[in-house]
Design an enzyme around this catalytic site. Structure first.
Site, PDB file in Angstrom:
ATOM      1  CB  CYS A  28      33.822  48.007  36.882  1.00  0.00           C
ATOM      2  SG  CYS A  28      32.821  49.406  37.412  1.00  0.00           S
ATOM      3  CB  ILE A  29      30.143  46.767  39.883  1.00  0.00           C
ATOM      4  CG1 ILE A  29      29.255  46.343  41.071  1.00  0.00           C
ATOM      5  CG2 ILE A  29      29.401  46.540  38.569  1.00  0.00           C
ATOM      6  CD1 ILE A  29      29.749  46.781  42.430  1.00  0.00           C
TER       7      ILE A  29
END
Length: 217
Positions: free
Chosen positions: A134-135
């Protein structure tokens, strides 16, 4: 049996580790035959109301919050050393950009938590695989950007542009796949950077990453 360290950033997508991602990762790693130990920094963090997305003024222990996901089996991040493990993985969730770094505020100009930075550098120096979901790939980009590491956060143009400011290379990737930088031994997958992704799509990408990490470790 391969030993994999998982670094959590709290509990919940708005202010910690994204729960679906973290659980998908733990299942994937165990299914691939790994032994897993969770870690988190022992720091205080502000807590968010997950219904309205606003800060509720309370602070809690990040380590205690992350212990919810790890079912109590967790250690302080300062106890994590590359010599004891075969690989390390960072689940996503806004905690990676808020608690493990201040990327949420500063982007490419951010500072990374000293222990997170140390762990990434230790595993990289030991030529051991690093995974990020994800991030969380922004942490790897910030710390290893000068090594021209390749990561993905999907197809978010603004975040990809910030990643490239660190010196890292961004490659687009669908939610159910992952990107492998064979030279740097970094594996990344977009997960909920695709905000409308279904849990099974997120699981597919993370599952692929988990098996790649264990195979490589």
């Amino acid at each position: 049996m391969k030993k994999i360290a998982v670094v959590l950033s709290g509990c919940g997508h708005r202010d910690g580790s994204e729960i679906t991602e973290s659980v998908s990762l733990l299942i994937g790693l165990h299914q691939a035959g790994a032994e897993v130990q969770c870690f988190a920094p022992d720091i205080q963090i502000p807590i968010t109301n997950h219904i309205n997305g606003e800060a509720d003024g309370e602070k809690r222990s990040l380590l205690a919050e992350a212990a919810r996901i790890a079912r109590g089996q967790i250690k302080s991040l300062d106890k994590l050393h590359a010599k004891d493990f075969d690989a390390v993985v960072f689940p996503g969730g806004y905690g990676a950009a808020k608690n493990l770094s201040n990327w949420a505020e500063k982007g490419a100009q951010c500072e990374v938590n000293p222990d997170v930075k140390r762990v990434i550098l230790e595993f990289h120096s030991a030529s051991k695989p690093i995974g990020a979901l994800c991030i969380a790939p922004v942490l790897v980009a910030k710390v290893l950007g000068d090594k021209k590491v390749t990561v993905t956060i999907g197809d978010d143009a603004a975040t990809a542009a910030e990643i490239q400011k660190t010196g890292a290379i961004h490659e687009e990737c669908p939610v159910d796949d992952y990107i492998t930088d064979r030279e740097s031994k970094v594996v990344t997958t977009p997960a909920y950077m695709y905000g409308n992704a279904k849990p099974n799509e997120v699981f597919t990408g993370i599952f692929g990453l988990a098996h790649e990490i264990v195979e490589w470790a």
